[in-house]
Write a protein that holds these residues in place. Structure first.
Motif, PDB file in Angstrom:
ATOM      1  N   PHE A 263      12.584  72.917 -12.578  1.00  0.00           N
ATOM      2  CA  PHE A 263      12.356  74.196 -13.236  1.00  0.00           C
ATOM      3  C   PHE A 263      13.487  74.599 -14.173  1.00  0.00           C
ATOM      4  CE2 PHE A 263       9.531  74.543  -9.560  1.00  0.00           C
ATOM      5  CZ  PHE A 263       8.366  74.949 -10.189  1.00  0.00           C
ATOM      6  N   GLY A 264      14.554  73.801 -14.212  1.00  0.00           N
ATOM      7  CA  GLY A 264      15.676  74.115 -15.099  1.00  0.00           C
ATOM      8  C   GLY A 264      16.395  75.391 -14.724  1.00  0.00           C
ATOM      9  N   ILE A 265      16.545  75.635 -13.428  1.00  0.00           N
ATOM     10  CA  ILE A 265      17.205  76.846 -12.946  1.00  0.00           C
ATOM     11  C   ILE A 265      18.307  76.465 -11.976  1.00  0.00           C
ATOM     12  CG2 ILE A 265      15.175  78.313 -13.197  1.00  0.00           C
ATOM     13  CD1 ILE A 265      14.784  77.990 -10.131  1.00  0.00           C
ATOM     14  N   GLN A 266      19.081  77.456 -11.556  1.00  0.00           N
ATOM     15  CA  GLN A 266      20.059  77.261 -10.506  1.00  0.00           C
ATOM     16  C   GLN A 266      19.981  78.467  -9.580  1.00  0.00           C
ATOM     17  OE1 GLN A 266      24.043  76.468 -11.760  1.00  0.00           O
ATOM     18  NE2 GLN A 266      24.760  76.178  -9.685  1.00  0.00           N
ATOM     19  N   VAL A 267      19.772  78.201  -8.302  1.00  0.00           N
ATOM     20  CA  VAL A 267      19.719  79.256  -7.303  1.00  0.00           C
ATOM     21  C   VAL A 267      21.146  79.696  -7.016  1.00  0.00           C
ATOM     22  CG1 VAL A 267      19.049  79.844  -4.944  1.00  0.00           C
ATOM     23  CG2 VAL A 267      17.578  78.359  -6.307  1.00  0.00           C
ATOM     24  N   ALA A 268      21.383  80.992  -7.118  1.00  0.00           N
ATOM     25  CA  ALA A 268      22.720  81.539  -6.893  1.00  0.00           C
ATOM     26  C   ALA A 268      23.133  81.348  -5.437  1.00  0.00           C
ATOM     27  CB  ALA A 268      22.741  83.024  -7.235  1.00  0.00           C
ATOM     28  N   ASP A 269      24.422  81.150  -5.229  1.00  0.00           N
ATOM     29  CA  ASP A 269      24.955  80.963  -3.886  1.00  0.00           C
ATOM     30  C   ASP A 269      24.560  82.117  -2.960  1.00  0.00           C
ATOM     31  OD1 ASP A 269      26.114  78.582  -4.652  1.00  0.00           O
ATOM     32  OD2 ASP A 269      28.115  79.438  -4.916  1.00  0.00           O
ATOM     33  N   GLU A 270      24.504  83.324  -3.501  1.00  0.00           N
ATOM     34  CA  GLU A 270      24.155  84.500  -2.700  1.00  0.00           C
ATOM     35  C   GLU A 270      22.732  84.410  -2.150  1.00  0.00           C
ATOM     36  OE1 GLU A 270      24.991  85.294  -6.284  1.00  0.00           O
ATOM     37  OE2 GLU A 270      26.978  84.755  -5.574  1.00  0.00           O
ATOM     38  N   GLN A 271      21.875  83.656  -2.817  1.00  0.00           N
ATOM     39  CA  GLN A 271      20.484  83.528  -2.390  1.00  0.00           C
ATOM     40  C   GLN A 271      20.279  82.421  -1.365  1.00  0.00           C
ATOM     41  OE1 GLN A 271      18.987  83.298  -6.585  1.00  0.00           O
ATOM     42  NE2 GLN A 271      17.368  84.538  -5.676  1.00  0.00           N
ATOM     43  N   LEU A 272      21.260  81.551  -1.227  1.00  0.00           N
ATOM     44  CA  LEU A 272      21.103  80.417  -0.327  1.00  0.00           C
ATOM     45  C   LEU A 272      21.181  80.866   1.123  1.00  0.00           C
ATOM     46  CD1 LEU A 272      23.195  77.685  -2.133  1.00  0.00           C
ATOM     47  CD2 LEU A 272      20.724  77.993  -2.128  1.00  0.00           C
ATOM     48  N   ASP A 273      20.107  80.596   1.837  1.00  0.00           N
ATOM     49  CA  ASP A 273      19.992  80.978   3.226  1.00  0.00           C
ATOM     50  C   ASP A 273      18.894  80.108   3.834  1.00  0.00           C
ATOM     51  OD1 ASP A 273      19.586  82.217   5.678  1.00  0.00           O
ATOM     52  OD2 ASP A 273      19.842  84.228   4.855  1.00  0.00           O
ATOM     53  N   PHE A 274      19.084  79.706   5.066  1.00  0.00           N
ATOM     54  CA  PHE A 274      18.062  78.881   5.706  1.00  0.00           C
ATOM     55  C   PHE A 274      16.717  79.603   5.763  1.00  0.00           C
ATOM     56  CE2 PHE A 274      21.791  76.664   7.543  1.00  0.00           C
ATOM     57  CZ  PHE A 274      21.464  75.381   7.117  1.00  0.00           C
ATOM     58  N   LYS A 275      16.742  80.938   5.727  1.00  0.00           N
ATOM     59  CA  LYS A 275      15.501  81.714   5.817  1.00  0.00           C
ATOM     60  C   LYS A 275      14.558  81.447   4.652  1.00  0.00           C
ATOM     61  CE  LYS A 275      18.012  85.453   7.212  1.00  0.00           C
ATOM     62  NZ  LYS A 275      18.322  86.854   7.180  1.00  0.00           N
ATOM     63  N   ILE A 276      15.091  81.048   3.494  1.00  0.00           N
ATOM     64  CA  ILE A 276      14.192  80.811   2.362  1.00  0.00           C
ATOM     65  C   ILE A 276      13.301  79.604   2.596  1.00  0.00           C
ATOM     66  CG2 ILE A 276      15.742  81.914   0.712  1.00  0.00           C
ATOM     67  CD1 ILE A 276      16.357  79.139  -0.432  1.00  0.00           C
ATOM     68  N   PHE A 277      13.664  78.756   3.553  1.00  0.00           N
ATOM     69  CA  PHE A 277      12.865  77.575   3.848  1.00  0.00           C
ATOM     70  C   PHE A 277      11.892  77.796   5.006  1.00  0.00           C
ATOM     71  CE2 PHE A 277      16.628  75.972   1.716  1.00  0.00           C
ATOM     72  CZ  PHE A 277      16.058  75.158   0.754  1.00  0.00           C
ATOM     73  N   THR A 278      11.825  79.018   5.530  1.00  0.00           N
ATOM     74  CA  THR A 278      10.917  79.263   6.642  1.00  0.00           C
ATOM     75  C   THR A 278       9.473  79.405   6.179  1.00  0.00           C
ATOM     76  OG1 THR A 278      11.359  81.635   6.581  1.00  0.00           O
ATOM     77  CG2 THR A 278      12.659  80.320   8.122  1.00  0.00           C
ATOM     78  N   SER A 279       9.277  79.508   4.889  1.00  0.00           N
ATOM     79  CA  SER A 279       7.908  79.510   4.366  1.00  0.00           C
ATOM     80  C   SER A 279       7.912  79.056   2.912  1.00  0.00           C
ATOM     81  CB  SER A 279       7.273  80.904   4.468  1.00  0.00           C
ATOM     82  OG  SER A 279       7.870  81.790   3.551  1.00  0.00           O
ATOM     83  N   VAL A 280       6.796  78.521   2.502  1.00  0.00           N
ATOM     84  CA  VAL A 280       6.635  78.113   1.107  1.00  0.00           C
ATOM     85  C   VAL A 280       6.777  79.337   0.207  1.00  0.00           C
ATOM     86  CG1 VAL A 280       5.010  77.172  -0.569  1.00  0.00           C
ATOM     87  CG2 VAL A 280       5.218  76.119   1.687  1.00  0.00           C
ATOM     88  N   SER A 281       6.204  80.464   0.636  1.00  0.00           N
ATOM     89  CA  SER A 281       6.276  81.670  -0.197  1.00  0.00           C
ATOM     90  C   SER A 281       7.715  82.174  -0.333  1.00  0.00           C
ATOM     91  CB  SER A 281       5.370  82.773   0.356  1.00  0.00           C
ATOM     92  OG  SER A 281       5.779  83.167   1.646  1.00  0.00           O
ATOM     93  N   GLY A 282       8.523  82.051   0.722  1.00  0.00           N
ATOM     94  CA  GLY A 282       9.928  82.457   0.638  1.00  0.00           C
ATOM     95  C   GLY A 282      10.708  81.607  -0.353  1.00  0.00           C
ATOM     96  N   LEU A 283      10.444  80.322  -0.321  1.00  0.00           N
ATOM     97  CA  LEU A 283      11.100  79.410  -1.260  1.00  0.00           C
ATOM     98  C   LEU A 283      10.647  79.713  -2.683  1.00  0.00           C
ATOM     99  CD1 LEU A 283      12.932  77.013  -1.781  1.00  0.00           C
ATOM    100  CD2 LEU A 283      11.034  75.508  -1.218  1.00  0.00           C
ATOM    101  N   TRP A 284       9.357  79.918  -2.871  1.00  0.00           N
ATOM    102  CA  TRP A 284       8.814  80.221  -4.198  1.00  0.00           C
ATOM    103  C   TRP A 284       9.401  81.524  -4.742  1.00  0.00           C
ATOM    104  CZ3 TRP A 284       6.694  77.421  -7.745  1.00  0.00           C
ATOM    105  CH2 TRP A 284       6.099  78.041  -8.846  1.00  0.00           C
ATOM    106  N   ARG A 285       9.490  82.537  -3.875  1.00  0.00           N
ATOM    107  CA  ARG A 285      10.042  83.837  -4.277  1.00  0.00           C
ATOM    108  C   ARG A 285      11.495  83.673  -4.744  1.00  0.00           C
ATOM    109  NH1 ARG A 285       7.915  86.449  -0.556  1.00  0.00           N
ATOM    110  NH2 ARG A 285       9.390  85.886   1.075  1.00  0.00           N
ATOM    111  N   THR A 286      12.268  82.874  -4.026  1.00  0.00           N
ATOM    112  CA  THR A 286      13.657  82.621  -4.402  1.00  0.00           C
ATOM    113  C   THR A 286      13.740  81.921  -5.754  1.00  0.00           C
ATOM    114  OG1 THR A 286      14.300  82.489  -2.082  1.00  0.00           O
ATOM    115  CG2 THR A 286      15.798  81.495  -3.686  1.00  0.00           C
ATOM    116  N   LEU A 287      12.859  80.948  -5.978  1.00  0.00           N
ATOM    117  CA  LEU A 287      12.841  80.247  -7.267  1.00  0.00           C
ATOM    118  C   LEU A 287      12.464  81.195  -8.396  1.00  0.00           C
ATOM    119  CD1 LEU A 287      11.127  76.906  -6.204  1.00  0.00           C
ATOM    120  CD2 LEU A 287      13.542  77.272  -6.724  1.00  0.00           C
ATOM    121  N   GLU A 288      11.491  82.056  -8.146  1.00  0.00           N
ATOM    122  CA  GLU A 288      11.077  83.033  -9.166  1.00  0.00           C
ATOM    123  C   GLU A 288      12.219  83.983  -9.498  1.00  0.00           C
ATOM    124  OE1 GLU A 288       8.108  83.720 -11.024  1.00  0.00           O
ATOM    125  OE2 GLU A 288       7.821  81.621 -10.520  1.00  0.00           O
TER     126      GLU A 288
END
Length: 67
Positions: free
Chosen positions: A28-53
């Motif tokens: 996607f040509g993006i970089q997820v900020a360190d502040e957003q990195l959390d194991f919780k974003i991987f608990t659902s596809v929607s959580g991961l997608w929301r973080t990418l958005e």
């Protein structure tokens, strides 16, 4: 895949999380900020997608603010 699908329940390891995140950032040509990195974003596809958005929106905003 459903939005509620728990990726960790499928056996996604911490190394797999890093690899998945790197692949998505490259795709996607993006970089997820360190502040957003959390194991919780991987608990659902929607959580991961929301973080990418959110990261995508931050990247777009940063690009627009530059002269």
């Amino acid at each position: 895949m459903t939005p509620e699908l728990d990726l960790t329940a499928l056996g996604l390891s911490s190394l797999g999380m890093v690899q998945l995140l790197m692949a998505l950032e490259n795709a996607f040509g993006i970089q997820v900020a360190d502040e957003q990195l959390d194991f919780k974003i991987f608990t659902s596809v929607s959580g991961l997608w929301r973080t990418l958005e959110q990261s995508r929106g931050s990247s777009d905003a940063g690009t627009q603010a530059r002269p």
